[in-house]
Design a protein around this motif. Structure first.
Motif, PDB file in Angstrom:
ATOM      1  N   ALA A 120       0.841  -1.196   0.000  1.00 46.42           N
ATOM      2  CA  ALA A 120       0.000   0.000   0.000  1.00 46.42           C
ATOM      3  C   ALA A 120       0.877   1.247   0.000  1.00 46.42           C
ATOM      4  N   THR A 121       0.430   2.281  -0.682  1.00 48.29           N
ATOM      5  CA  THR A 121       1.190   3.528  -0.762  1.00 48.29           C
ATOM      6  C   THR A 121       0.766   4.540   0.290  1.00 48.29           C
ATOM      7  N   GLY A 122      -0.446   4.368   0.842  1.00 50.58           N
ATOM      8  CA  GLY A 122      -0.980   5.342   1.780  1.00 50.58           C
ATOM      9  C   GLY A 122      -1.914   6.341   1.133  1.00 50.58           C
ATOM     10  N   ASP A 123      -1.980   6.315  -0.199  1.00 48.58           N
ATOM     11  CA  ASP A 123      -2.846   7.252  -0.924  1.00 48.58           C
ATOM     12  C   ASP A 123      -4.141   6.608  -1.394  1.00 48.58           C
ATOM     13  N   GLU A 124      -4.345   5.361  -1.037  1.00 47.28           N
ATOM     14  CA  GLU A 124      -5.553   4.660  -1.484  1.00 47.28           C
ATOM     15  C   GLU A 124      -6.808   5.357  -0.936  1.00 47.28           C
ATOM     16  N   GLU A 125      -7.842   5.412  -1.761  1.00 49.41           N
ATOM     17  CA  GLU A 125      -9.069   6.091  -1.346  1.00 49.41           C
ATOM     18  C   GLU A 125     -10.283   5.240  -1.700  1.00 49.41           C
ATOM     19  N   THR A 126     -10.659   4.381  -0.780  1.00 48.33           N
ATOM     20  CA  THR A 126     -11.850   3.552  -0.920  1.00 48.33           C
ATOM     21  C   THR A 126     -12.730   3.758   0.307  1.00 48.33           C
ATOM     22  N   TYR A 127     -14.023   3.460   0.149  1.00 48.71           N
ATOM     23  CA  TYR A 127     -15.000   3.780   1.184  1.00 48.71           C
ATOM     24  C   TYR A 127     -15.959   2.611   1.415  1.00 48.71           C
ATOM     25  N   VAL A 128     -16.521   2.556   2.634  1.00 47.65           N
ATOM     26  CA  VAL A 128     -17.671   1.714   2.921  1.00 47.65           C
ATOM     27  C   VAL A 128     -18.819   2.652   3.268  1.00 47.65           C
ATOM     28  N   GLU A 129     -19.987   2.391   2.687  1.00 50.83           N
ATOM     29  CA  GLU A 129     -21.133   3.284   2.823  1.00 50.83           C
ATOM     30  C   GLU A 129     -22.327   2.541   3.413  1.00 50.83           C
ATOM     31  N   ALA A 130     -23.061   3.220   4.301  1.00 53.25           N
ATOM     32  CA  ALA A 130     -24.296   2.693   4.873  1.00 53.25           C
ATOM     33  C   ALA A 130     -25.481   3.335   4.151  1.00 53.25           C
ATOM     34  N   THR A 176     -28.601  -1.763   2.550  1.00 50.79           N
ATOM     35  CA  THR A 176     -27.481  -1.954   1.627  1.00 50.79           C
ATOM     36  C   THR A 176     -26.205  -1.434   2.261  1.00 50.79           C
ATOM     37  N   VAL A 177     -25.137  -2.199   2.147  1.00 51.67           N
ATOM     38  CA  VAL A 177     -23.798  -1.699   2.457  1.00 51.67           C
ATOM     39  C   VAL A 177     -23.027  -1.711   1.144  1.00 51.67           C
ATOM     40  N   ARG A 178     -22.437  -0.558   0.806  1.00 52.42           N
ATOM     41  CA  ARG A 178     -21.787  -0.410  -0.497  1.00 52.42           C
ATOM     42  C   ARG A 178     -20.323  -0.037  -0.319  1.00 52.42           C
ATOM     43  N   PHE A 179     -19.467  -0.639  -1.132  1.00 56.38           N
ATOM     44  CA  PHE A 179     -18.038  -0.312  -1.157  1.00 56.38           C
ATOM     45  C   PHE A 179     -17.735   0.378  -2.474  1.00 56.38           C
ATOM     46  N   THR A 180     -17.029   1.516  -2.404  1.00 56.93           N
ATOM     47  CA  THR A 180     -16.723   2.289  -3.600  1.00 56.93           C
ATOM     48  C   THR A 180     -15.278   2.764  -3.561  1.00 56.93           C
ATOM     49  N   SER A 181     -14.791   3.182  -4.728  1.00 57.37           N
ATOM     50  CA  SER A 181     -13.476   3.793  -4.850  1.00 57.37           C
ATOM     51  C   SER A 181     -13.646   5.208  -5.376  1.00 57.37           C
ATOM     52  N   ALA A 182     -12.723   6.096  -5.015  1.00 55.84           N
ATOM     53  CA  ALA A 182     -12.791   7.458  -5.529  1.00 55.84           C
ATOM     54  C   ALA A 182     -12.550   7.499  -7.030  1.00 55.84           C
ATOM     55  N   SER A 183     -11.958   6.443  -7.577  1.00 56.47           N
ATOM     56  CA  SER A 183     -11.746   6.370  -9.023  1.00 56.47           C
ATOM     57  C   SER A 183     -13.093   6.290  -9.737  1.00 56.47           C
ATOM     58  N   THR A 184     -13.321   7.195 -10.644  1.00 49.71           N
ATOM     59  CA  THR A 184     -14.593   7.199 -11.380  1.00 49.71           C
ATOM     60  C   THR A 184     -14.395   7.098 -12.880  1.00 49.71           C
ATOM     61  N   VAL A 185     -13.171   7.230 -13.361  1.00 49.90           N
ATOM     62  CA  VAL A 185     -12.902   7.205 -14.804  1.00 49.90           C
ATOM     63  C   VAL A 185     -12.057   5.984 -15.111  1.00 49.90           C
ATOM     64  N   HIS A 186     -12.630   4.809 -14.974  1.00 50.42           N
ATOM     65  CA  HIS A 186     -11.890   3.566 -15.178  1.00 50.42           C
ATOM     66  C   HIS A 186     -11.540   3.388 -16.649  1.00 50.42           C
ATOM     67  N   GLY A 187     -10.348   2.906 -16.898  1.00 45.02           N
ATOM     68  CA  GLY A 187      -9.948   2.565 -18.254  1.00 45.02           C
ATOM     69  C   GLY A 187      -9.439   3.723 -19.087  1.00 45.02           C
ATOM     70  N   GLN A 188      -9.409   4.928 -18.538  1.00 47.39           N
ATOM     71  CA  GLN A 188      -8.928   6.072 -19.303  1.00 47.39           C
ATOM     72  C   GLN A 188      -7.403   6.083 -19.345  1.00 47.39           C
ATOM     73  N   PRO A 189      -6.796   6.427 -20.485  1.00 43.76           N
ATOM     74  CA  PRO A 189      -5.330   6.452 -20.581  1.00 43.76           C
ATOM     75  C   PRO A 189      -4.708   7.378 -19.540  1.00 43.76           C
TER      76      PRO A 189
END
Length: 239
Positions: A120-130, A176-189
């Motif tokens: 891990a780099t320490g910059d990871e940004e993922t969330y758990v949501e209620a 619902t419990v949802r897990f998300t990442s701050a990344s929203t533009v997947h696959g972009q160069p």
């Protein structure tokens, strides 16, 4: 006196009923439903890939946007859920099969790193949501975690101990419990994902989070409840 004891028994029965619905989702013994329409039996010694969703103990764990992994992904004889945000994965969700409310109190984070198969780099940004009724009650930032299942009591391991995630009361009575990442533009160069490898284990649902060596198992709670009912029955006969 009898009315008081009757009320006490009814209260205990309700509490016991809640405990009887408790589950620890450990990603072993359930069924993985694959993207090709097939199924895969998950265990601590087998891994299933191309998983669309997974069912265990009345709950469904759903991958949104891609198909991922369930099972012994790390070769550690311990089944986990494992996903890669770079696969166009937009979210992961836990729900009750057929709908309904539940409490999520705890889980173990087994990977949360932006480096595939690395530290891990320490910059990871993922969330758990209620979520409840379409309203998000809380969004909690998850701690970074180096790739690979290590467990929570592996002091001598070259990897870091896997974080234990204790959740607030906002995760009680959710649908619902949802897990998300701050990344929203997947696959972009050139896009750098806020997380790449993401894994979890041991979801405590409708029961208290473990303290020290853990909470009593459901079977232990059942015996305790039966003992109380037997005691109250004796009091009634004497009255």
């Amino acid at each position: 006196m009898k009315q008081f004891l009757l009320n006490l028994i009814l209260s205990g029965a309700l509490a016991f009923s809640a405990f009887s619905n408790a589950a620890i989702i450990d990603f072993s013994g359930g069924t993985a439903y694959l993207g090709n329409g097939g199924t895969c039996a998950v265990s601590d010694s087998a891994s299933c890939n191309n998983v669309d969703y997974y069912e265990e103990d009345g709950f469904i764990f759903d991958f949104i946007g891609s198909h991922e992994f369930i099972g012994d992904y790390y070769g550690a004889s311990n089944a986990v859920v494992h996903a890669h945000w770079s696969n166009a994965l937009s979210a992961m969700e836990i729900k009750k099969i057929g709908g309904g409310f539940f409490d999520l109190n705890y889980f173990i984070l087994t990977s949360n790193t932006s480096v595939g198969g690395g530290w891990a780099t320490g910059d990871e940004e993922t969330y758990v949501e209620a979520w409840s009724g379409g309203v998000m009650l809380e969004r909690m930032l998850l701690t970074p975690d180096t790739w690979g299942f290590v467990g929570i009591n592996n002091v001598g391991s070259p990897l870091q101990t896997d974080p234990q995630i204790f959740l607030s009361a906002n995760f009680d009575a959710v649908d619902t419990v949802r897990f998300t990442s701050a990344s929203t533009v997947h696959g972009q160069p050139g896009h750098v994902h806020d997380a790449f490898c993401f894994g979890m284990d041991m979801f405590y649902i409708d029961q208290a989070a473990p303290i020290a060596e853990g909470v009593p198992a459901p079977a232990t709670l059942a015996l305790f409840g039966l003992g109380l009912m037997g005691l109250f029955s004796r009091v009634f006969r004497k009255g």
